[in-house]
Design a protein around this motif. Structure first.
Motif, PDB file in Angstrom:
ATOM      1  N   ASP A  26      39.088   2.989  25.527  1.00  0.00           N
ATOM      2  CA  ASP A  26      38.595   3.110  26.900  1.00  0.00           C
ATOM      3  C   ASP A  26      39.696   3.741  27.746  1.00  0.00           C
ATOM      4  N   LYS A  28      39.386   5.320  30.483  1.00  0.00           N
ATOM      5  CA  LYS A  28      39.140   5.276  31.931  1.00  0.00           C
ATOM      6  C   LYS A  28      40.086   4.266  32.594  1.00  0.00           C
ATOM      7  N   TYR A  65      32.611   8.494  27.062  1.00  0.00           N
ATOM      8  CA  TYR A  65      33.072   7.113  27.167  1.00  0.00           C
ATOM      9  C   TYR A  65      34.115   6.761  26.121  1.00  0.00           C
ATOM     10  N   GLN A  66      34.055   7.412  24.986  1.00  0.00           N
ATOM     11  CA  GLN A  66      35.076   7.235  23.965  1.00  0.00           C
ATOM     12  C   GLN A  66      35.174   8.510  23.164  1.00  0.00           C
TER      13      GLN A  66
END
Length: 135
Positions: A26, A28, A65-66
């Motif tokens: 992750d 982010k 997202y990944q």
């Protein structure tokens, strides 16, 4: 795009960011962490420059997202002409931990460690960039 563009990049002081992001991570959270560091800067012009760079990274990866496979290398920086340059690549050698570097140039030595693991210049897997260009 040729790796020479990465090597030749010279940007404004500390506005060349290089990210090494492992697969299934992750990232982010990393971006949020860097955002906080940028917000803490006292020099308003440098804060504005870095904000432009990090916003470009956010725009480019907003729907991801990944990262799969071996992770991803992202280079993004504000050059001396005030143009943001963005490059991303899937390395041949698997990235094992999140790392990021900032300087006036991209972190070439670390990129070569992940890219030229066997000494060949053509070890990158070709991926299509969001800007419709290739590295």
């Amino acid at each position: 795009m040729n790796i020479n563009k990465i090597i030749e990049f010279e940007g404004k002081r500390n506005c060349g960011l290089t990210f090494f992001i492992p697969p299934n991570t992750d990232f982010k959270k990393l971006i949020k962490h860097i955002d906080k560091k940028i917000n803490g800067l006292k020099h308003e012009n440098k804060k504005k420059q870095l904000r432009q760079v990090i916003n470009r990274v956010k725009d480019e990866i907003k729907d991801i997202y990944q990262f799969k496979s071996n992770g991803i290398i992202i280079c993004c920086g504000l050059n001396n002409s005030n143009i943001i340059e963005y490059y991303q690549k899937v390395p041949i050698k698997k990235i094992n931990q999140i790392e990021y570097f900032y300087d006036y140039k991209f972190h070439i030595n670390k990129i070569f460690q992940n890219v030229f693991a066997t000494g060949s210049k053509y070890l990158f897997k070709s991926i299509h960039l969001l800007s419709k260009s290739y590295w």
